[in-house]
Design an enzyme around this catalytic site. Structure first.
Site, mmCIF file in Angstrom:
data_model
loop_
_atom_site.group_PDB
_atom_site.id
_atom_site.type_symbol
_atom_site.label_atom_id
_atom_site.label_comp_id
_atom_site.label_asym_id
_atom_site.label_seq_id
_atom_site.Cartn_x
_atom_site.Cartn_y
_atom_site.Cartn_z
ATOM 1 N N GLN A 76 48.184 35.843 34.645
ATOM 2 C CA GLN A 76 47.648 35.721 36.014
ATOM 3 C C GLN A 76 48.215 34.483 36.714
ATOM 4 O OE1 GLN A 76 45.764 36.500 33.354
ATOM 5 N NE2 GLN A 76 44.011 37.755 33.892
ATOM 6 N N ASP B 149 33.590 33.618 36.177
ATOM 7 C CA ASP B 149 33.180 35.022 36.191
ATOM 8 C C ASP B 149 31.667 35.173 36.105
ATOM 9 O OD1 ASP B 149 36.107 35.129 35.299
ATOM 10 O OD2 ASP B 149 35.587 37.164 35.895
ATOM 11 N N ARG C 224 41.530 42.621 40.191
ATOM 12 C CA ARG C 224 40.820 41.758 39.245
ATOM 13 C C ARG C 224 40.346 40.513 39.979
ATOM 14 N NH1 ARG C 224 43.584 37.933 40.290
ATOM 15 N NH2 ARG C 224 42.491 36.791 38.687
ATOM 16 N N GLY C 225 39.646 39.646 39.206
ATOM 17 C CA GLY C 225 39.042 38.473 39.841
ATOM 18 C C GLY C 225 37.601 38.815 40.199
ATOM 19 N N ASN D 75 34.724 31.899 32.044
ATOM 20 C CA ASN D 75 35.938 32.082 32.860
ATOM 21 C C ASN D 75 37.061 32.510 31.921
ATOM 22 O OD1 ASN D 75 37.290 31.961 35.445
ATOM 23 N ND2 ASN D 75 38.410 30.204 34.651
ATOM 24 N N LYS D 76 38.217 32.764 32.484
ATOM 25 C CA LYS D 76 39.373 33.245 31.715
ATOM 26 C C LYS D 76 39.577 32.416 30.452
ATOM 27 C CE LYS D 76 41.369 36.088 32.350
ATOM 28 N NZ LYS D 76 40.940 37.353 31.688
HETATM 29 O O1 MRU Z 1 40.662 38.977 33.906
HETATM 30 P P1 MRU Z 1 40.677 38.471 35.317
HETATM 31 O O2 MRU Z 1 42.044 38.270 35.856
HETATM 32 O O3 MRU Z 1 39.805 39.289 36.227
HETATM 33 O O4 MRU Z 1 40.004 37.023 35.209
HETATM 34 C C1 MRU Z 1 39.785 36.320 36.394
HETATM 35 C C2 MRU Z 1 39.249 34.953 36.178
HETATM 36 O O5 MRU Z 1 38.981 34.535 35.071
HETATM 37 C C3 MRU Z 1 38.983 34.160 37.420
HETATM 38 O O6 MRU Z 1 39.097 32.796 37.161
HETATM 39 C C4 MRU Z 1 37.564 34.456 37.912
HETATM 40 O O7 MRU Z 1 37.351 35.821 38.004
HETATM 41 C C5 MRU Z 1 37.307 33.815 39.216
HETATM 42 S S1 MRU Z 1 38.178 34.589 40.535
HETATM 43 C C6 MRU Z 1 37.739 33.794 41.965
#
Ligand code: MRU
Length: 365
Positions: free
Chosen positions: A210, A251, A54-55, A261-262
């Site tokens: 996370q 994202d 993920r990320g 973002n998250k």
């Molecule tokens: O659901 P995830 O864990 O993929 O969400 C990730 C995030 O929201 C991160 O902040 C984002 O992808 C940036 S990672 C450099």
């Protein structure tokens, strides 16, 4: 970490060799360091969907290698099927998660190589695809280093005259486990830590945790102290002057500077603005999507509410967090309006409000 040294990490969430993408299975951290092998686009798409990897930047890198694995798999069986298999694999990968634009961007780059190499020998095409995937990963690794350096300098400039050790708060995991390098938000944190004393707070980031499971793990792996915070405690700590900067990843950044973002990021941005704390988004330019005009147009992933009301157990199985039959909503991301973002730190420079003009300069038409 020695003062003034270039920030590094020993954490590596992926490797690729000869048609096999090996992913550190992030669902199992911090209990177990186990690896998941993907030898096709379908397996890679499932690893992305299930959050084994993920990320935003890292799912782009994983998708690129997933297509290399797919190419090797198909060429070993029916070389003539390569183009169809790559097209289907690309579709599957792009639809595995909708919000992070890095995924579609990386797959687009791989498709361009597939098209440009059409008509060549299959073995040669595979090597060209692998070279492109390596380039995508290497560019991300280098971008993280620059983002870290620029973001740390931007924050330090705001902290001039500050007495005591500054505290930065981060949300989710935008670190080595989310990129091909030292991370974006955590790249900034690592660069700050390399320059001088700093305190690090991490939101636990319900429900996938996370922050608690991943950010805490990777910072500890690198010998950096981190203190966890229940997400709901962040606003009051900001209000009490306990946080001097909020640094998060992204994202997707729309053309007007709105940032997805998250989920939980928007609340942090509101609290930071209300109490005069700098709010920084750290992201490579591959996260900027000029084709998406504003935050309202960003697709927000809705995950299964089961992920909110059940807690997976390390040895398998899960425990219920709510009475049987109670439903739950799980929008996995939220949108922070551009006006609340004090700085968007990219590898090509820093955008300050108003963001729309600067962002357009960072991304070629
Ligand atoms: O659901 P995830 O864990 O993929 O969400 C990730 C995030 O929201 C991160 O902040 C984002 O992808 C940036 S990672 C450099």
């Amino acid at each position: 970490m020695t003062k003034g040294s270039v920030p590094t990490t020993r954490v590596s969430p992926y490797s690729y060799a000869a048609g096999r993408l090996r992913l550190l299975d992030q669902r199992l951290l911090p209990h177990q360091e186990a690896f998941l092998d993907c030898e096709s686009a379908a397996q890679t798409a499932e690893a992305i969907r299930s959050l084994a990897v993920r990320g935003a930047p890292l799912i782009g890198v994983a998708a690129a290698y997933g297509l290399c694995a797919e190419a090797r798999r198909v060429v070993a069986r029916v070389p003539d099927d390569l183009d169809v298999a790559l097209a289907l694999g690309a579709e599957r990968l792009v639809s595995s998660r909708p919000t992070a634009v890095n995924l579609a961007w990386a797959v687009g780059r791989m498709r361009a190589v597939a098209e440009a190499s059409s008509g060549r020998d299959a073995g040669e095409r595979i090597l060209m695809l692998e070279a492109e995937a390596h380039r995508i990963a290497e560019e991300d690794r280098l971008a993280c280093l620059t983002i870290g350096r620029l973001g740390a300098a931007w924050l330090r400039a705001r902290w001039t005259g500050l007495a005591g050790t500054p505290t930065v708060l981060t949300h989710c995991n935008a670190g080595a486990l989310a990129t091909a390098g030292i991370g974006t938000a955590l790249g900034v944190v690592r660069a700050l830590a390399a320059e001088g004393p700093i305190a690090i707070l991490a939101d636990e980031t319900r429900p996938f945790l996370q922050g608690a499971r991943l950010t805490a793990w990777e910072l500890r792996e690198d010998g950096l102290d981190v203190v966890l915070l229940p997400d709901v405690a962040a606003a009051s700590l900001i209000a009490r002057g306990r946080v001097q900067g909020v640094v998060v990843g992204a994202d997707r950044i729309a053309a007007n500077g709105d940032v997805a973002n998250k989920v939980g990021t928007y609340g942090l941005a509101l609290a930071a603005r209300a109490h005069g704390v700098p709010f920084v988004v750290a992201a490579p330019t591959t996260t900027i999507d000029l084709a998406t005009p504003d935050g309202a147009s960003i697709p927000i992933e809705e995950r299964d509410g089961k992920e909110v009301v059940t807690l997976p157990l390390p040895g398998g199985g899960s425990v219920a967090l709510a009475p049987e039959g109670v439903g739950a909503l799980y929008p996995a991301f939220d949108v922070t309006p551009a006006a609340l973002v004090d700085a968007i730190v990219t590898e090509l420079g820093i955008s300050e409000p108003p963001h729309a003009r600067t962002l357009a300069r960072f991304v070629p038409p």
